[in-house]
Enzyme design. Structure first.
Site, PDB file in Angstrom:
ATOM      1  N   ARG A 101       4.491   1.002  16.476  1.00  0.00           N
ATOM      2  CA  ARG A 101       5.238   0.107  15.560  1.00  0.00           C
ATOM      3  C   ARG A 101       4.329  -0.797  14.734  1.00  0.00           C
ATOM      4  O   ARG A 101       4.753  -1.814  14.186  1.00  0.00           O
ATOM      5  CB  ARG A 101       6.252  -0.756  16.316  1.00  0.00           C
ATOM      6  CG  ARG A 101       7.339   0.042  16.968  1.00  0.00           C
ATOM      7  CD  ARG A 101       8.632  -0.758  17.030  1.00  0.00           C
ATOM      8  NE  ARG A 101       9.701   0.088  17.488  1.00  0.00           N
ATOM      9  CZ  ARG A 101      10.004   0.284  18.756  1.00  0.00           C
ATOM     10  NH1 ARG A 101       9.337  -0.351  19.703  1.00  0.00           N
ATOM     11  NH2 ARG A 101      10.987   1.080  19.097  1.00  0.00           N
ATOM     12  N   LYS A 123       0.978  -0.912  -0.208  1.00  0.00           N
ATOM     13  CA  LYS A 123       1.646   0.401  -0.230  1.00  0.00           C
ATOM     14  C   LYS A 123       0.833   1.373   0.620  1.00  0.00           C
ATOM     15  O   LYS A 123      -0.365   1.548   0.392  1.00  0.00           O
ATOM     16  CB  LYS A 123       1.743   0.938  -1.655  1.00  0.00           C
ATOM     17  CG  LYS A 123       2.867   0.306  -2.458  1.00  0.00           C
ATOM     18  CD  LYS A 123       3.057   0.996  -3.798  1.00  0.00           C
ATOM     19  CE  LYS A 123       4.173   0.351  -4.592  1.00  0.00           C
ATOM     20  NZ  LYS A 123       4.289   0.898  -5.965  1.00  0.00           N
ATOM     21  N   GLU A 165      -6.937   2.284 -14.413  1.00  0.00           N
ATOM     22  CA  GLU A 165      -6.047   1.287 -13.779  1.00  0.00           C
ATOM     23  C   GLU A 165      -6.424  -0.124 -14.222  1.00  0.00           C
ATOM     24  O   GLU A 165      -5.569  -1.001 -14.337  1.00  0.00           O
ATOM     25  CB  GLU A 165      -6.094   1.397 -12.246  1.00  0.00           C
ATOM     26  CG  GLU A 165      -5.467   2.670 -11.676  1.00  0.00           C
ATOM     27  CD  GLU A 165      -3.928   2.667 -11.623  1.00  0.00           C
ATOM     28  OE1 GLU A 165      -3.290   1.683 -12.053  1.00  0.00           O
ATOM     29  OE2 GLU A 165      -3.359   3.682 -11.161  1.00  0.00           O
ATOM     30  N   LYS A 211      -3.506  -7.711 -10.056  1.00  0.00           N
ATOM     31  CA  LYS A 211      -2.674  -6.962  -9.108  1.00  0.00           C
ATOM     32  C   LYS A 211      -2.176  -7.875  -7.989  1.00  0.00           C
ATOM     33  O   LYS A 211      -0.992  -7.860  -7.642  1.00  0.00           O
ATOM     34  CB  LYS A 211      -3.465  -5.776  -8.539  1.00  0.00           C
ATOM     35  CG  LYS A 211      -2.816  -5.175  -7.302  1.00  0.00           C
ATOM     36  CD  LYS A 211      -2.500  -3.743  -7.380  1.00  0.00           C
ATOM     37  CE  LYS A 211      -1.552  -3.340  -6.254  1.00  0.00           C
ATOM     38  NZ  LYS A 211      -1.684  -1.988  -5.826  1.00  0.00           N
ATOM     39  N   GLU A 221       8.507  -4.473  -4.414  1.00  0.00           N
ATOM     40  CA  GLU A 221       8.857  -3.805  -5.669  1.00  0.00           C
ATOM     41  C   GLU A 221      10.365  -3.744  -5.915  1.00  0.00           C
ATOM     42  O   GLU A 221      10.933  -2.697  -6.214  1.00  0.00           O
ATOM     43  CB  GLU A 221       8.262  -2.381  -5.689  1.00  0.00           C
ATOM     44  CG  GLU A 221       8.153  -1.821  -7.101  1.00  0.00           C
ATOM     45  CD  GLU A 221       7.395  -0.499  -7.152  1.00  0.00           C
ATOM     46  OE1 GLU A 221       6.184  -0.517  -6.925  1.00  0.00           O
ATOM     47  OE2 GLU A 221       8.041   0.533  -7.423  1.00  0.00           O
ATOM     48  N   ARG A 225       7.303  -6.211  -9.744  1.00  0.00           N
ATOM     49  CA  ARG A 225       6.148  -5.366  -9.404  1.00  0.00           C
ATOM     50  C   ARG A 225       6.174  -4.047 -10.172  1.00  0.00           C
ATOM     51  O   ARG A 225       5.156  -3.383 -10.311  1.00  0.00           O
ATOM     52  CB  ARG A 225       6.101  -5.123  -7.887  1.00  0.00           C
ATOM     53  CG  ARG A 225       4.896  -4.301  -7.457  1.00  0.00           C
ATOM     54  CD  ARG A 225       4.700  -4.264  -5.969  1.00  0.00           C
ATOM     55  NE  ARG A 225       3.587  -3.384  -5.615  1.00  0.00           N
ATOM     56  CZ  ARG A 225       3.022  -3.339  -4.425  1.00  0.00           C
ATOM     57  NH1 ARG A 225       3.471  -4.122  -3.449  1.00  0.00           N
ATOM     58  NH2 ARG A 225       2.029  -2.519  -4.178  1.00  0.00           N
ATOM     59  N   ASN A 229       3.798  -0.119 -12.560  1.00  0.00           N
ATOM     60  CA  ASN A 229       4.066   1.314 -12.772  1.00  0.00           C
ATOM     61  C   ASN A 229       3.878   1.719 -14.225  1.00  0.00           C
ATOM     62  O   ASN A 229       4.145   2.870 -14.590  1.00  0.00           O
ATOM     63  CB  ASN A 229       5.498   1.664 -12.340  1.00  0.00           C
ATOM     64  CG  ASN A 229       5.668   1.493 -10.847  1.00  0.00           C
ATOM     65  OD1 ASN A 229       4.713   1.641 -10.094  1.00  0.00           O
ATOM     66  ND2 ASN A 229       6.875   1.164 -10.418  1.00  0.00           N
ATOM     67  N   HIS A 232       2.849   5.202 -15.314  1.00  0.00           N
ATOM     68  CA  HIS A 232       3.002   6.084 -14.154  1.00  0.00           C
ATOM     69  C   HIS A 232       4.196   7.022 -14.247  1.00  0.00           C
ATOM     70  O   HIS A 232       4.228   8.021 -13.533  1.00  0.00           O
ATOM     71  CB  HIS A 232       3.080   5.270 -12.863  1.00  0.00           C
ATOM     72  CG  HIS A 232       1.750   4.746 -12.413  1.00  0.00           C
ATOM     73  ND1 HIS A 232       1.014   3.860 -13.159  1.00  0.00           N
ATOM     74  CD2 HIS A 232       1.010   5.001 -11.300  1.00  0.00           C
ATOM     75  CE1 HIS A 232      -0.116   3.571 -12.519  1.00  0.00           C
ATOM     76  NE2 HIS A 232      -0.146   4.260 -11.386  1.00  0.00           N
ATOM     77  N   HIS A 236       2.584  10.269 -13.382  1.00  0.00           N
ATOM     78  CA  HIS A 236       2.913  10.990 -12.141  1.00  0.00           C
ATOM     79  C   HIS A 236       3.423  12.394 -12.441  1.00  0.00           C
ATOM     80  O   HIS A 236       3.167  13.334 -11.696  1.00  0.00           O
ATOM     81  CB  HIS A 236       3.961  10.232 -11.325  1.00  0.00           C
ATOM     82  CG  HIS A 236       3.355   9.265 -10.362  1.00  0.00           C
ATOM     83  ND1 HIS A 236       4.044   8.219  -9.813  1.00  0.00           N
ATOM     84  CD2 HIS A 236       2.110   9.203  -9.827  1.00  0.00           C
ATOM     85  CE1 HIS A 236       3.254   7.535  -9.002  1.00  0.00           C
ATOM     86  NE2 HIS A 236       2.069   8.108  -8.995  1.00  0.00           N
ATOM     87  N   HIS A 250      -6.195  10.893 -10.481  1.00  0.00           N
ATOM     88  CA  HIS A 250      -5.020  10.025 -10.672  1.00  0.00           C
ATOM     89  C   HIS A 250      -5.160   9.135 -11.914  1.00  0.00           C
ATOM     90  O   HIS A 250      -4.251   9.039 -12.742  1.00  0.00           O
ATOM     91  CB  HIS A 250      -4.811   9.169  -9.422  1.00  0.00           C
ATOM     92  CG  HIS A 250      -3.727   8.154  -9.560  1.00  0.00           C
ATOM     93  ND1 HIS A 250      -2.393   8.493  -9.583  1.00  0.00           N
ATOM     94  CD2 HIS A 250      -3.766   6.798  -9.711  1.00  0.00           C
ATOM     95  CE1 HIS A 250      -1.658   7.402  -9.737  1.00  0.00           C
ATOM     96  NE2 HIS A 250      -2.471   6.362  -9.810  1.00  0.00           N
TER      97      HIS A 250
HETATM   98  N1  GLY Z   1      -0.005   1.082  -7.668  1.00  0.00           N
HETATM   99  C1  GLY Z   1       1.058   0.265  -8.055  1.00  0.00           C
HETATM  100  C2  GLY Z   1       1.485  -0.686  -7.006  1.00  0.00           C
HETATM  101  O1  GLY Z   1       0.767  -0.924  -6.046  1.00  0.00           O
HETATM  102  O2  GLY Z   1       2.544  -1.221  -7.101  1.00  0.00           O
END
Ligand code: GLY
Length: 348
Positions: A101, A123, A165, A211, A221, A225, A229, A232, A236, A250
């Site tokens: 956990r 993330k 980025e 960031k 998010e 947040r 993106n 992206h 993506h 990426h």
């Molecule tokens: N890579 C975008 C974020 O961490 O929200």
């Protein structure tokens, strides 16, 4: 929480014996572990190495990490150090976030991309059913430790991937940083000098701070947040479309995505055309055109509909720019407009 690698020892001072684990990939084991060993001091640790490469960012690799922790009797007091690029910090973070956990983990990003993006913000995850980061959690690391020296171990494509980025952070947050990065993009420097300039101009630190600030406002998010993106939705789609036969870094996909999304920003949100010209110039000079052709436009749009950032029954969800530093979230754009932006991207 961002720190320098020099703080590693003090961070681990209360750790019981046998509870320090280090995860690398086959590249960072060779190029980054020796320097790490200088900072870890007398602390003994157990090392696990995964094969490098996005194709190993899967459930099987997560299981390998869980098995390793079980086999060595990791308890909930354990700490896992993820020494690597985004694949290692995302996957190691997920394995730690779910083992018993959740145990603590420390990210030590070794690529520019991971320094400015993947390693901070909490993330974690892995790719599933051909969808990038389809399974994951929001779990902040105990700390992210930055050591810019690692940037000297990287090939140019890796640096450019991370630089994309950084461009994104500047576009969504700061004209001042954008101007700084435009200058850096134009400098005729040797690679090592360019890497030095990333730190000495403060561009690297500013990018990480952008960031961190956005994540602090909206860690899970639910709204703001989403500005991270930017680039992206299209990026993506290109990344997934090329993943199987011709994988692209990426950051390159994000750069291409940003060109299309700045185009949409000009048409739909009044962003100055000059921004599109500047970004297109960077693309043509450093990244080239996308490595997937116009015939895939329909396929790319279909992928945008599958994006996990979408709500059910909605056209793809974009972040657009009214101007540099003025992002707009939750912009739903019609297929014909997306197609026009892709046409610009492929033919400019
Ligand atoms: N890579 C975008 C974020 O961490 O929200």
């Amino acid at each position: 929480m961002l720190h320098s690698l020099t703080q590693l020892s003090s961070l681990l001072s209360d750790l019981p014996k046998g509870q320090l684990f280090v995860l690398t990939d086959s590249h960072t084991k060779v190029h980054c572990l020796p320097l790490f060993a200088e900072f870890i001091g007398e602390n003994p640790y157990l090392l696990l190495t995964l094969e490098a490469g996005e194709e190993h960012k899967n459930l099987m690799s997560v299981q390998v990490v869980w098995d390793f922790l079980f086999k060595h009797h990791a308890t909930r007091e354990a700490v896992l150090i993820n020494l690597g690029g985004g694949m290692i910090t995302d996957l190691g973070g997920f394995a730690a976030a779910t083992y018993m956990r959740g145990i603590r983990f420390v990210n030590i990003p070794t690529t520019l991309l991971a320094m400015v993006d993947a390693s901070s913000g909490g993330k974690t995850g892995f790719d599933y059913q051909g969808v990038k980061n389809a399974i994951g959690t929001f779990t902040p690391p105990l700390a992210t430790l930055i050591h810019p020296e690692y940037l000297h171990t990287l090939p140019a494509t890796e640096l450019l991937s991370g630089f994309a980025e950084m461009l994104k952070h500047a576009l969504i947050a700061s004209k001042e940083e954008w101007v700084k990065l435009l200058q850096l993009a134009q400098e005729e420097l040797q690679q090592d000098q360019w890497v030095e300039a990333l730190s000495s101009t403060g561009a690297l630190q500013a990018s990480m701070a952008i960031k961190e600030k956005v994540v602090a406002q909206d860690p899970r998010e639910t709204g703001w947040r989403k500005i991270l993106n930017f680039g992206h939705t299209v990026g993506h789609a290109i990344e997934s479309a090329t993943l199987e036969n011709n994988p692209q870094p990426h950051g390159y996909c994000v750069l291409w995505g940003m060109v299309a999304e700045v185009y949409l920003s000009v048409v739909k949100a009044g962003c100055p055309r000059e921004v599109l010209q500047q970004l297109t110039q960077i693309m043509l000079q450093w990244y080239g055109r996308p490595q997937c052709d116009c015939r895939q436009r329909e396929q790319l749009i279909a992928r945008m509909y599958q994006d996990k950032k979408n709500n059910a029954n909605c056209s793809p969800n974009f972040t657009l720019l009214e101007d540099i530093g003025q992002p707009l979230i939750n912009q739903h754009i019609a297929e014909a407009d997306i197609d026009e932006a892709l046409e610009y991207l492929f033919s400019v």
